[in-house]
Design a protein around this motif. Structure first.
Motif, mmCIF file in Angstrom:
data_model
loop_
_atom_site.group_PDB
_atom_site.id
_atom_site.type_symbol
_atom_site.label_atom_id
_atom_site.label_comp_id
_atom_site.label_asym_id
_atom_site.label_seq_id
_atom_site.Cartn_x
_atom_site.Cartn_y
_atom_site.Cartn_z
ATOM 1 N N ASN A 126 0.797 -1.226 0.000
ATOM 2 C CA ASN A 126 0.000 0.000 0.000
ATOM 3 C C ASN A 126 0.827 1.271 0.000
ATOM 4 O O ASN A 126 0.275 2.368 -0.029
ATOM 5 C CB ASN A 126 -0.945 -0.005 1.206
ATOM 6 N N ILE A 127 2.156 1.120 0.062
ATOM 7 C CA ILE A 127 3.031 2.287 0.018
ATOM 8 C C ILE A 127 4.365 1.859 -0.558
ATOM 9 O O ILE A 127 4.764 0.685 -0.440
ATOM 10 C CB ILE A 127 3.199 2.913 1.423
ATOM 11 N N SER A 137 1.882 13.354 -3.913
ATOM 12 C CA SER A 137 0.562 13.477 -3.309
ATOM 13 C C SER A 137 -0.372 12.415 -3.862
ATOM 14 O O SER A 137 -0.316 12.065 -5.046
ATOM 15 C CB SER A 137 -0.007 14.876 -3.583
ATOM 16 N N THR A 138 -1.256 11.899 -3.001
ATOM 17 C CA THR A 138 -2.209 10.876 -3.438
ATOM 18 C C THR A 138 -3.203 11.421 -4.454
ATOM 19 O O THR A 138 -3.805 10.658 -5.208
ATOM 20 C CB THR A 138 -2.965 10.301 -2.236
ATOM 21 N N ARG A 142 -1.384 7.687 -7.004
ATOM 22 C CA ARG A 142 -1.555 6.803 -5.852
ATOM 23 C C ARG A 142 -1.724 5.358 -6.314
ATOM 24 O O ARG A 142 -2.813 4.908 -6.619
ATOM 25 C CB ARG A 142 -2.771 7.250 -5.045
ATOM 26 N N THR A 144 -1.457 1.195 -5.571
ATOM 27 C CA THR A 144 -1.342 0.089 -4.618
ATOM 28 C C THR A 144 -1.351 -1.195 -5.436
ATOM 29 O O THR A 144 -1.790 -1.195 -6.599
ATOM 30 C CB THR A 144 -2.489 0.061 -3.595
ATOM 31 N N LYS A 161 -4.492 5.299 -9.049
ATOM 32 C CA LYS A 161 -5.195 6.568 -9.211
ATOM 33 C C LYS A 161 -4.199 7.580 -9.775
ATOM 34 O O LYS A 161 -3.111 7.745 -9.243
ATOM 35 C CB LYS A 161 -5.749 7.052 -7.874
ATOM 36 N N ASP A 162 -4.588 8.255 -10.847
ATOM 37 C CA ASP A 162 -3.698 9.209 -11.505
ATOM 38 C C ASP A 162 -4.543 10.306 -12.128
ATOM 39 O O ASP A 162 -5.666 10.055 -12.582
ATOM 40 C CB ASP A 162 -2.864 8.498 -12.576
ATOM 41 N N VAL A 328 1.126 4.841 5.602
ATOM 42 C CA VAL A 328 -0.199 5.284 5.164
ATOM 43 C C VAL A 328 -0.810 6.155 6.256
ATOM 44 O O VAL A 328 -0.471 6.049 7.443
ATOM 45 C CB VAL A 328 -1.103 4.072 4.858
ATOM 46 N N ASP A 355 -0.462 13.636 2.898
ATOM 47 C CA ASP A 355 -1.362 12.507 2.679
ATOM 48 C C ASP A 355 -0.924 11.253 3.418
ATOM 49 O O ASP A 355 -1.558 10.198 3.279
ATOM 50 C CB ASP A 355 -1.426 12.186 1.180
#
Length: 910
Positions: A126-127, A137-138, A142, A144, A161-162, A328, A355
Motif C-alpha cells: 500500500n506504500i 501526493s495521493t 496513488r 497500490t 489513481k492518476d 499510510v 497525505d
C-alpha cells in the motif's frame, strides 16, 4: 608557481576501506573463537562463509593438524546463525510471503482477490519508496498492488489513481512514461530474470494496454515466443485496475522445487513534460541492471501482513544517518522503532504529514567504526520496512566526483593576482579525506606555467589535494579567465530583457513590470556561479580566442577550443607529449576505389522495381500518423534505393540536410574512431588504460580497465557524465577502489568519454577535431556534428548511411581505407560473458549491437538511440538502412517494424 592552503589540522583519521575492515574484524573474531551473535537477523553471506571455512580449515599459519568434518559442519552451522554481511552497502531484502489463490481470471477486476480478507487476498503493498525526496501526493498519483500465485504463474493486481496519463508511443520505450514495470527472477540475484514494462492504455492516443517483455535469462525456453503474460485493464474513476499473470514457464521456474523467488515493481508517472516520478517496492531504482535489487518472496499458502510503511536512509555530511519513515495516513498515532547493530532501539510516534504519516530518526556516524551490519525499522500495523543501508563508499565516490571547489575572488577575475582555491565545505571534506593540503598550479593560454596573470584571457588551475593519511593526491582542473579591465560586477549589466521560460508559471505582464529586477538577478547569478564553478570562465576563455570574422561551427567553436586546450595541457603535464609521438594518420588513399553511395537501378541494387514506391508509401503513411519529422535513407549494394525527408519541424518542411539527434548512435561513431586507432596500432583494445593515462597508475582498481572495458560497459562505471570534464581521468582515478571492473555489463557513457580522452592523449587531438578530420571529412559527411563519445551527435540519414556503408565495406569507402576488414570485424558484438565474472548473457561490441528480425539477417549490427534514430548495417544482405529523427514520436512502434519489413521484402537476391 603554486599556492598552498592547509586544512585545519584536525587529526581526523581517514577511514579505511570498510569492506576490508569488516572482513578483517570478522576473520579475527572467528579465529579467536570469540563470536558475537547478531540475534535480530539470520542473513548469511555465502561468499564470506566460504572464505571463513577455507581459512578456518586450511590456513597453516593458524592451525596445525587435520580438521574434522564435524568441526567444519559446526562452523557452517554457527555461520548460518551469525547473520554475516560483507557488503559495504546493501538494501536488506526482507522475506515476504505471497498467498496462493487457486483460481484467478485475468479480466482487470478484483472479484477473485478476496479483497475483504487479508489472509486470502495476496500480499498487499500500500506504500512504496520514491526516487524523489518525498512520495507524490495521493491526489496526483496513488498506486497500490497485490501479489498472488498458483501453479500457472505469478499474479499482479494493480489499482492506480492518476490525474494525467502520458504513455510512450514506442512499445520498446513504455517504461519512459506512465507505466508499471514488473521484475521477476528465480531468486534474488538470479540469472533467470525478466523485465515487463506495461502501459495501461489510459492515454487517449494509446487506448489499449501494451507490454514489452524483456527476458534477460541466461537460459530461455524453447519456443520462447509462445510464453507471454496475460494482461487486462478496466477503467475506474480517476484511474484504472490492471491484472497481469506472468507464467512460470517464461523463466522455467518449477514451483515444486523453487519456493523462493525475487520480485520488484515500479510505478512510473509522467505528467506532460515534467519530471518522472517513480515509486518502487524494493528500495532501489536499478533493478533493471541488477537482479539482486529485488525483494525475496516465499510462495506460501497465505500472505505476510500488508506493507503499509516504507523507510529511506540517507547520509548527511558523513556525520549523520537519517531515516525517514513514511506510512499510510491510517497509521498516524502508531509507534515505529529504529535500531542498528551500532545503536540501540529508539521509537517515535508517526505524525500526520500531508497525505501520509511520518517519523524521522537521526543517529551519528563514526567513520572510525565499522558500518552498521544491519538496520531495522518496525512499524505497528505493517510488515517490516525494507530499508536501503547507505553505502559509504558510494557516498565517498559521489563526493569525490563532485569535489566542490571555490575560488577567491572568482574564476573570473580582474587583476594580475591569480585566484586561490579551497573547498566549498572544508570541514566536510576533511572528514571525508582526513587532513589535507591544497596546492594550486597555474598555466597560461599557451600551456606555460604562470606565476601571475599578466595578460587578460585564458588561464588554467591544476588543483592538487594531498591527503596526509593515505599519501594520495587528488587532482582537479578548473578554467580561469582574467578580464581585460578592472571593473566590479555591479558596474556591468547584461543587455536586453531576459525572458523567463513559461514553465516557471509567471504571468508575462508581471515579468515585464519586473524586468529590471529579473535582469539584475541573472547578472548576479552569472558572478555567483563563477565562484563555485568554472564553466562561465571556460565560456569567456574560449570566446576570447575566436576571431570576429570566424564562421563558427561545432568544430571551431567554444567546446572544441576548450577540449583542445586541456588535451594539449594535460599531455604536457603528464609527459604524454613525449611518450606518444607517432602521428594518427589520415585515411590512406586506395589504388582502386570501393563502393560508395551512388544512384543506380533497382537491378544493380538487387531490389524489386517497385521498392522505392513501396518504401515511400509506408513512410508517407507513417508521416501522416505521427508528430515527429524524419529522414529515411535505404542503400543496397551501394545504390541509393530511397532518400527522402518527411514531415515538418519548427513549422518548416523537413529537408534531407536537416540534422537530428543521434543520441547513443554516438557510441558507434566513437567506437569507429577507436578502431581506426587500433588499426594503426596506436592503441590496443586489451591493453590496460594506465599504459596511456599515467593518472590511472596505482589508482586502486580491482583490475585496471582495458579500452575494451570502456566501450563494452564493463568498466564498473554507471553514468553518462564526463564529456565536459577535462579532468575525467583524475575523477575516475579518485573513485577507482569503488569500481567493480570486469564484473558485469552495466550500460553507461562515462567509459567512452574516458576512452576519447585517452585517444586525445595518444594523438594530441581532441575528439571533435579528430572525428571531423579522420572520419567525417573523408566520407563527405557535411551535416554531422560530433561533440562527445556517447550521446551528443547530430546527423542526417545520408551521413549516417555513409558511415554504415564504410563499415559494411569492411572499413573502406570510395577512395579511402579507414581500417582493415579484420579490424572492422573486431568491433562486432561479442559474448560479454567472456569478459565478465557474472557471465552476463549480453552481446555487445565496440559501440555495436546485433539487430535481427523483420527480415534482417543474423549478421546485422549498429547501435540503438534514445531518439529512436535508426541505423542497420546488414553484412549478409549488403544493406544499409538509416533513419534520423529527434524523438520516437507518435506511433513509432506501429510503423518502425513495417518500415524495415517493407525494405527486406523488396530484396530480390541474398
Amino acid at each position: 608557481m603554486h599556492v598552498i592552503l592547509n586544512s585545519s589540522g584536525t587529526q581526523f583519521k581517514h577511514f579505511k576501506c570498510l569492506m576490508s575492515k569488516v572482513l578483517l574484524n570478522t576473520y579475527k573474531s572467528h579465529m579467536q573463537c570469540s563470536v558475537r551473535i547478531c540475534k535480530r537477523h539470520l542473513k548469511r553471506n555465502i561468499c564470506l562463509l566460504t572464505i571463513l571455512v577455507a581459512q578456518f580449515t586450511f590456513s597453516s599459519s593458524h592451525f596445525t593438524g587435520s580438521i574434522s568434518m564435524q568441526r567444519i559442519h559446526s562452523l557452517i552451522a554457527v555461520c548460518f546463525l551469525l547473520g554475516i554481511f560483507c557488503s559495504i552497502g546493501y538494501a536488506q531484502s526482507k522475506n515476504f510471503g505471497i498467498g496462493r489463490i487457486p483460481d484467478i481470471t485475468v479480466d482487470g477486476k478484483t472479484d477473485d482477490w478476496n479483497m475483504d480478507d487479508d489472509q486470502k487476498s495476496g500480499l498487499q503493498i500500500n506504500i512504496f519508496n520514491s526516487n524523489g525526496k518525498s512520495i507524490p501526493s495521493t491526489t496526483d498519483f496513488r498506486p497500490t498492488c497485490r501479489f498472488a500465485w498458483n501453479e500457472q504463474g505469478i499474479y499482479l493486481l494493480a489499482i492506480v489513481k492518476d490525474d494525467v496519463f502520458t504513455e510512450s508511443a514506442n512499445t520498446s520505450d513504455i517504461w519512459r512514461n506512465d507505466a508499471i514495470e514488473f521484475f521477476m527472477a528465480d531468486a534474488v540475484g538470479g540469472k533467470q530474470r525478466l523485465q515487463l514494462p506495461i502501459a495501461p492504455g489510459m492515454d487517449l492516443k494509446h487506448p489499449q494496454p501494451r507490454y514489452h517483455l524483456n527476458n534477460q535469462s541466461a537460459n530461455k525456453p524453447d519456443g520462447v515466443e509462445k510464453y507471454q503474460p496475460v494482461i487486462a485493464r478496466t477503467k475506474q474513476e480517476h484511474g484504472y485496475t490492471l491484472e497481469a499473470m506472468i507464467p512460470w514457464d517464461i523463466l522455467q521456474i518449477d514451483t515444486r522445487k523453487n519456493q523462493t523467488i525475487g520480485l520488484q515493481i515500479f510505478f512510473n508517472d509522467v505528467d506532460g513534460e515534467s519530471h518522472r516520478d517513480q515509486l518502487f517496492w524494493y528500495p532501489s531504482g536499478r533493478t533493471y541492471a541488477d537482479s539482486s535489487m529485488m525483494q525475496s518472496v516465499f510462495l506460501r499458502s497465505s500472505p505476510s501482513a500488508p506493507v503499509n510503511a516504507s523507510a529511506k536512509a540517507t547520509i548527511e555530511y558523513l556525520s549523520w544517518l537519517k531515516i525517514d519513515v513514511t506510512a499510510v495516513a491510517e497509521l498516524a498515532g502508531k509507534r515505529c522503532s529504529f535500531a542498528t547493530s551500532n545503536h540501540s532501539s529508539t521509537s517515535k510516534v508517526l505524525k500526520p504529514k500531508g497525505d501520509f504519516s511520518h517519523a524521522t530518526f537521526r543517529v551519528p556516524i563514526d567513520l572510525n567504526k565499522s558500518r552498521p551490519q544491519w538496520m531495522n525499522v518496525n512499524v505497528e500495523g505493517s510488515s517490516d520496512c525494507p530499508i536501503d543501508v547507505p553505502n559509504l563508499d558510494d557516498q565517498r565516490r559521489d563526493m569525490l566526483l563532485k569535489t566542490e571547489l571555490r575560488f577567491e575572488p572568482s574564476t573570473i577575475f580582474q587583476t594580475s593576482e591569480l585566484p586561490q582555491c579551497k573547498f566549498t565545505q572544508p570541514l566536510v571534506m576533511e572528514k571525508l579525506l582526513g587532513p589535507y593540503t591544497i596546492q594550486t598550479d597555474y598555466y597560461d593560454a599557451n600551456c606555460n606555467a604562470a606565476t601571475s596573470a599578466e595578460k587578460p584571457g585564458r588561464y588554467a588551475a591544476v588543483i592538487k589535494i594531498h591527503c596526509h593519511d593515505t599519501n594520495k593526491t587528488i587532482t582537479r582542473y578548473r578554467a580561469l579567465y582574467r578580464m581585460p579591465v578592472n571593473v566590479e560586477p555591479w558596474d556591468m549589466k547584461f543587455e536586453g530583457d531576459i525572458k523567463l521560460p513559461t514553465q516557471y508559471g509567471i504571468d508575462p505582464a508581471v515579468v515585464k513590470a519586473s524586468q529590471l529586477k529579473i535582469n539584475n538577478a541573472v547578472n548576479w547569478s552569472f558572478w555567483d556561479i563563477a565562484q563555485n564553478a568554472s564553466f562561465n570562465a571556460s565560456l569567456l576563455s574560449s570566446l576570447s580566442q575566436i576571431k570576429p570574422d570566424t564562421d563558427i561551427t561545432v568544430y571551431n567553436g567554444v567546446n572544441t577550443i576548450e577540449k583542445q586546450y586541456w588535451t594539449t595541457l594535460e599531455r604536457k603535464i603528464n609527459g604524454n607529449d613525449k611518450m606518444f609521438t607517432r602521428n594518427f594518420a589520415l585515411p590512406a588513399k586506395l589504388d582502386k576505389p570501393v563502393t560508395s553511395l551512388h544512384a543506380g537501378t533497382m537491378t544493380e541494387a538487387g531490389m524489386t522495381e517497385d521498392a522505392p514506391q513501396k518504401i515511400d508509401a509506408i513512410l508517407t503513411e507513417w508521416a501522416k500518423d505521427t508528430d515527429e519529422a524524419f529522414i529515411a535513407c535505404v542503400v543496397r549494394n551501394g545504390v541509393i534505393v530511397h532518400h527522402k525527408a518527411y514531415g515538418t519541424r519548427d513549422e518548416k518542411p523537413m529537408t534531407t540536410d536537416t540534422n537530428s539527434w543521434m543520441a547513443s548512435l554516438s557510441k558507434l561513431i566513437s567506437g569507429t574512431m577507436a578502431m581506426m586507432m587500433v588499426d594503426q596500432q596506436l592503441i590496443n583494445l586489451d591493453t590496460p588504460i594506465d599504459r596511456y593515462l599515467p593518472e590511472m597508475q596505482n589508482a586502486g582498481f580491482n583490475q585496471v580497465p582495458t579500452i575494451r572495458n570502456l566501450w563494452t560497459h564493463t568498466a564498473g562505471l554507471t553514468s553518462h557524465r564526463g564529456e565536459d570534464d577535462p579532468d575525467l581521468e583524475h575523477l575516475i582515478a579518485s573513485i577507482a577502489p569503488q569500481l567493480n571492473v570486469g564484473k558485469k555489463f552495466e550500460y553507461d557513457g562515462m567509459g567512452m568519454e574516458l576512452g576519447i580522452q585517452l585517444m586525445g592523449q595518444v594523438s594530441g587531438k581532441c575528439y571533435p577535431t579528430m572525428v571531423k578530420t579522420h572520419l567525417l571529412d573523408p566520407l563527405g559527411c557535411k551535416n554531422t556534428n560530433c561533440e562527445n563519445a556517447s550521446w551528443n551527435t547530430a546527423s542526417t540519414a545520408m551521413d549516417m548511411a555513409k558511415i554504415g556503408q564504410m563499415l559494411l565495406n569492411g572499413g573502406s569507402y570510395g577512395e579511402y581505407r579507414f581500417m582493415s576488414q579484420q579490424t572492422r570485424d573486431a568491433m562486432l558484438p561479442i559474448d560479454i560473458s567472456t569478459i565478465t565474472t557474472d557471465k552476463s548473457p549480453t552481446k555487445y561490441g565496440i559501440g555495436t549491437q546485433w539487430y535481427t528480425g523483420d527480415g534482417l539477417s543474423d549478421m546485422c549490427f549498429a547501435h540503438g538511440a534514445a531518439s529512436s534514430a535508426t541505423l542497420r548495417i546488414d553484412l549478409k544482405h549488403n544493406l544499409v538502412i538509416s533513419m534520423t529523427r529527434n524523438n520516437a514520436g507518435k506511433n513509432f512502434g506501429k510503423y518502425h517494424s513495417k518500415f524495415i519489413k517493407t525494405i527486406t521484402d523488396c530484396i530480390k537476391d541474398n
